[in-house]
Design a protein around this motif. Structure first.
Motif, PDB file in Angstrom:
ATOM      1  N   ASN A   1     -13.599   7.436  16.415  1.00  0.00           N
ATOM      2  CA  ASN A   1     -13.998   7.890  15.081  1.00  0.00           C
ATOM      3  C   ASN A   1     -14.704   6.768  14.332  1.00  0.00           C
ATOM      4  O   ASN A   1     -14.115   5.729  14.041  1.00  0.00           O
ATOM      5  CB  ASN A   1     -12.760   8.362  14.318  1.00  0.00           C
TER       6      ASN A   1
ATOM      7  N   GLN B   1     -15.781   6.605  11.210  1.00  0.00           N
ATOM      8  CA  GLN B   1     -15.279   6.329   9.865  1.00  0.00           C
ATOM      9  C   GLN B   1     -14.023   5.459   9.898  1.00  0.00           C
ATOM     10  O   GLN B   1     -13.863   4.544   9.086  1.00  0.00           O
ATOM     11  CB  GLN B   1     -14.983   7.645   9.123  1.00  0.00           C
TER      12      GLN B   1
ATOM     13  N   GLN C   1     -15.051   1.880  10.773  1.00  0.00           N
ATOM     14  CA  GLN C   1     -15.704   1.231   9.641  1.00  0.00           C
ATOM     15  C   GLN C   1     -14.691   0.836   8.572  1.00  0.00           C
ATOM     16  O   GLN C   1     -14.795  -0.239   7.970  1.00  0.00           O
ATOM     17  CB  GLN C   1     -16.767   2.157   9.050  1.00  0.00           C
ATOM     18  N   ARG C   2     -13.694   1.707   8.368  1.00  0.00           N
ATOM     19  CA  ARG C   2     -12.682   1.414   7.346  1.00  0.00           C
ATOM     20  C   ARG C   2     -11.855   0.187   7.697  1.00  0.00           C
ATOM     21  O   ARG C   2     -11.445  -0.565   6.808  1.00  0.00           O
ATOM     22  CB  ARG C   2     -11.771   2.638   7.180  1.00  0.00           C
TER      23      ARG C   2
END
Length: 241
Positions: A59, A61, A64-65
């Motif tokens: 994933n 996202q 990146q988080r």
């Protein structure tokens, strides 16, 4: 070959602090594959302890988080052994498979890590059957966090225990309010070990911190104690009034 959606992100690795245990444990690199609640929590705690953590997930996202929190991050499908090779996971001494809900992916990734001869592999399982499959594959450590937490909370809800930890060999560590049978006399004279098959290893009095218990320690009413022994023995002892 896997098409990486996110290039391996690197930032300056955290230098181990004098208390991080680097000298005692040597190589402190670990790959955490699957950055859901379990994997991300584990990865962050390992970072806090001074480890060099590679976090991997499919994933974008999620990766990146966490990219600013972990030493290295990558978006990759580790069911493909080529992805692990490109990430260099075969050079790590430890890896964790944090994927639970996708059992097929969990098994494939564990197999790839074993094939890559990673010497210390941990894997999350969501059921005993899942765990048994991972163990048969040869995974070194299998954990069932939901099941183990459920057992632990059940002990706390149904009894007088304040905390409960059970180990694989039917051995447990319990935090509980001292029962009356253990109070008012030195532990060496109380016969707690011979009568109940448990050992009191720590004591906390109201307003004070925990201290080690000795044969001369006298437990008072209201003291909180740490007790070890066979699971059934510590359960029975904690239920005494």
């Amino acid at each position: 070959m896997v098409n990486f959606l996110h290039a391996l992100r690197r930032r300056r690795a955290k230098q181990p602090t004098p208390h991080s245990g680097a000298d005692q444990h040597g190589d402190q690199r670990v790959a955490v594959i699957g950055l859901g609640r379990f994997g991300s929590s584990l990865a962050n705690e390992l970072m806090r302890r001074g480890w060099d953590v590679l976090g991997v997930d499919t994933n974008v996202q999620i990766v990146q988080r966490l990219s600013d929190d972990l030493t290295h991050t990558a978006v990759a499908d580790c069911t493909d052994p080529e992805a692990l090779r490109q990430l260099g996971v075969h050079e790590f001494t430890s890896a964790v498979v944090g994927i639970g809900t996708d059992i097929e992916a969990s098994i494939l990734i564990a197999s790839n890590l074993l094939e890559a001869e990673v010497p210390n592999i941990w894997a999350k399982a969501i059921s005993r059957q899942h765990g048994q499959i991972l163990e048969r594959l040869g995974v070194h450590h299998v954990v069932l966090p939901e099941h183990e937490m459920g057992e632990r909370v059940a002990h706390l809800v149904t009894g007088r225990m304040l905390d409960f930890i059970e180990f694989d060999d039917d051995y447990a560590l319990v935090k509980t309010v001292a029962p009356e049978v253990a109070t008012g006399v030195a532990l060496g004279e109380s016969g707690v070990r011979s009568k109940y098959g448990v050992t009191v290893v720590g004591i906390k009095r109201p307003g004070e911190g925990f201290t080690y218990a000795t044969a001369e320690t006298v437990i008072a009413k209201g003291d909180v104690i740490i007790v070890t022994g066979k699971t059934q023995a510590v359960e029975s002892f904690a239920e005494l009034s």
